[in-house]
Design a protein around this motif. Structure first.
Motif, PDB file in Angstrom:
ATOM      1  N   GLU A  18     -13.879  -1.059  -3.221  1.00  0.00           N
ATOM      2  CA  GLU A  18     -13.877   0.157  -2.405  1.00  0.00           C
ATOM      3  C   GLU A  18     -15.098   0.081  -1.507  1.00  0.00           C
ATOM      4  OE1 GLU A  18     -14.204   4.959  -3.057  1.00  0.00           O
ATOM      5  OE2 GLU A  18     -13.025   3.793  -4.492  1.00  0.00           O
TER       6      GLU A  18
ATOM      7  N   ARG B 221       0.828   5.937  -0.303  1.00  0.00           N
ATOM      8  CA  ARG B 221       0.142   7.236  -0.366  1.00  0.00           C
ATOM      9  C   ARG B 221       1.005   8.195  -1.167  1.00  0.00           C
ATOM     10  NH1 ARG B 221      -3.888   6.581   2.904  1.00  0.00           N
ATOM     11  NH2 ARG B 221      -3.741   5.262   4.719  1.00  0.00           N
TER      12      ARG B 221
ATOM     13  N   SER C 241     -15.243   0.665   4.936  1.00  0.00           N
ATOM     14  CA  SER C 241     -14.201   0.284   5.896  1.00  0.00           C
ATOM     15  C   SER C 241     -13.285  -0.754   5.255  1.00  0.00           C
ATOM     16  CB  SER C 241     -14.818  -0.300   7.171  1.00  0.00           C
ATOM     17  OG  SER C 241     -15.291  -1.615   6.926  1.00  0.00           O
ATOM     18  N   PRO C 242     -12.041  -0.885   5.767  1.00  0.00           N
ATOM     19  CA  PRO C 242     -11.144  -1.915   5.229  1.00  0.00           C
ATOM     20  C   PRO C 242     -11.720  -3.322   5.337  1.00  0.00           C
ATOM     21  CG  PRO C 242      -9.879  -0.352   6.530  1.00  0.00           C
ATOM     22  CD  PRO C 242     -11.341  -0.031   6.745  1.00  0.00           C
TER      23      PRO C 242
ATOM     24  N   ASP D 261      -7.182   8.909   3.431  1.00  0.00           N
ATOM     25  CA  ASP D 261      -7.344  10.125   4.232  1.00  0.00           C
ATOM     26  C   ASP D 261      -7.149  11.340   3.334  1.00  0.00           C
ATOM     27  OD1 ASP D 261      -4.540  10.140   3.989  1.00  0.00           O
ATOM     28  OD2 ASP D 261      -4.263   9.303   5.981  1.00  0.00           O
TER      29      ASP D 261
ATOM     30  N   GLY E 188     -12.109   9.132   3.566  1.00  0.00           N
ATOM     31  CA  GLY E 188     -13.142   8.432   4.308  1.00  0.00           C
ATOM     32  C   GLY E 188     -13.538   7.092   3.713  1.00  0.00           C
ATOM     33  N   ARG E 189     -13.001   6.746   2.558  1.00  0.00           N
ATOM     34  CA  ARG E 189     -13.287   5.450   1.941  1.00  0.00           C
ATOM     35  C   ARG E 189     -12.152   4.484   2.240  1.00  0.00           C
ATOM     36  NH1 ARG E 189     -18.124   4.182   0.734  1.00  0.00           N
ATOM     37  NH2 ARG E 189     -17.590   3.046  -1.135  1.00  0.00           N
ATOM     38  N   ALA E 190     -12.406   3.221   2.068  1.00  0.00           N
ATOM     39  CA  ALA E 190     -11.383   2.191   2.208  1.00  0.00           C
ATOM     40  C   ALA E 190     -11.269   1.466   0.868  1.00  0.00           C
ATOM     41  CB  ALA E 190     -11.749   1.211   3.308  1.00  0.00           C
TER      42      ALA E 190
ATOM     43  N   SER F 137      -5.251  -3.701   2.034  1.00  0.00           N
ATOM     44  CA  SER F 137      -6.294  -2.685   2.172  1.00  0.00           C
ATOM     45  C   SER F 137      -5.754  -1.498   2.945  1.00  0.00           C
ATOM     46  CB  SER F 137      -7.529  -3.265   2.885  1.00  0.00           C
ATOM     47  OG  SER F 137      -7.213  -3.588   4.224  1.00  0.00           O
ATOM     48  N   THR F 138      -6.414  -0.380   2.777  1.00  0.00           N
ATOM     49  CA  THR F 138      -6.053   0.822   3.531  1.00  0.00           C
ATOM     50  C   THR F 138      -7.233   1.785   3.511  1.00  0.00           C
ATOM     51  OG1 THR F 138      -4.325   2.482   3.880  1.00  0.00           O
ATOM     52  CG2 THR F 138      -5.058   2.156   1.609  1.00  0.00           C
ATOM     53  N   GLU F 139      -7.214   2.713   4.450  1.00  0.00           N
ATOM     54  CA  GLU F 139      -8.191   3.789   4.460  1.00  0.00           C
ATOM     55  C   GLU F 139      -7.593   4.989   3.749  1.00  0.00           C
ATOM     56  OE1 GLU F 139     -10.803   4.279   8.013  1.00  0.00           O
ATOM     57  OE2 GLU F 139      -9.259   3.016   8.934  1.00  0.00           O
TER      58      GLU F 139
ATOM     59  N   SER G 196       0.855  -1.184   0.000  1.00  0.00           N
ATOM     60  CA  SER G 196       0.000   0.000   0.000  1.00  0.00           C
ATOM     61  C   SER G 196       0.892   1.234   0.000  1.00  0.00           C
ATOM     62  CB  SER G 196      -0.933   0.005   1.214  1.00  0.00           C
ATOM     63  OG  SER G 196      -0.182   0.073   2.404  1.00  0.00           O
TER      64      SER G 196
END
Length: 163
Positions: free
Chosen positions: A101, A11, A104-105, A146, A76-78, A142-144, A9
């Motif tokens: 998607e 960012r 939550s994860p 932000d 706010g999505r996972a 998986s990840t959230e 994962s």
């Protein structure tokens, strides 16, 4: 043949740079990825690995992979991405790759796993191979999401080749 399955994962400021960070997390960000369909050759060992090896001398080489990837910039999505596999006689088999998607994860991962099991069942049925859910291998990342875009990847790494 040995095929490691890795997940990662990442960012970044953009969804594309988040994808590059996820590839870095897997150890494969300096390759040109070539996506394969989902067939596992006979005599193959598929195994989970923390990271794929990316020697500096292979910078820019082709890397053959089965890949699931999901990117998002929606806070706010996972997101989740996963690969499943099923092997039968002589080590031959199939991979499947899915993304999701969700809120939550846990929910995003559950959706990916449901798709993996359903797809593998169908692929085995089409090949007239008995399917035992207990024989399924899988990896999911998986990840959230932000403030920054995020990406997740799952890769079955077949191997690198020079140009």
């Amino acid at each position: 043949m040995h095929i490691p399955v890795v997940v990662g994962s990442g960012r970044g400021r953009t969804a594309l740079s988040a994808f590059d960070a996820a590839l870095n997390d897997c150890g494969v960000f300096n390759y040109n990825l070539i996506r394969l369909s989902s067939v596992i050759p006979p005599g193959t060992t598929v195994f989970e690995s923390d990271r794929a090896c990316s020697p500096p001398r292979e910078h820019g080489d082709r890397l053959y992979v089965v890949m699931a990837e999901q990117r998002s910039a929606t806070p706010g999505r996972a997101i989740a991405a996963g690969i499943g596999w099923y092997q039968w006689q002589c080590g031959k088999g199939v991979f499947v790759e899915h993304e999701s998607e969700g809120p939550s994860p846990v929910e995003a991962e559950a959706a990916v796993l449901d798709q993996i099991y359903a797809s593998l069942h169908d692929l085995c049925e089409r090949r007239r191979v008995g399917f035992d859910p207990l024989g399924v291998g899988w990896r999911v990342a998986s990840t959230e999401v932000d403030e920054e875009p995020a990406a997740v990847v799952a890769l079955a790494v077949y191997g690198a080749e020079r140009w």
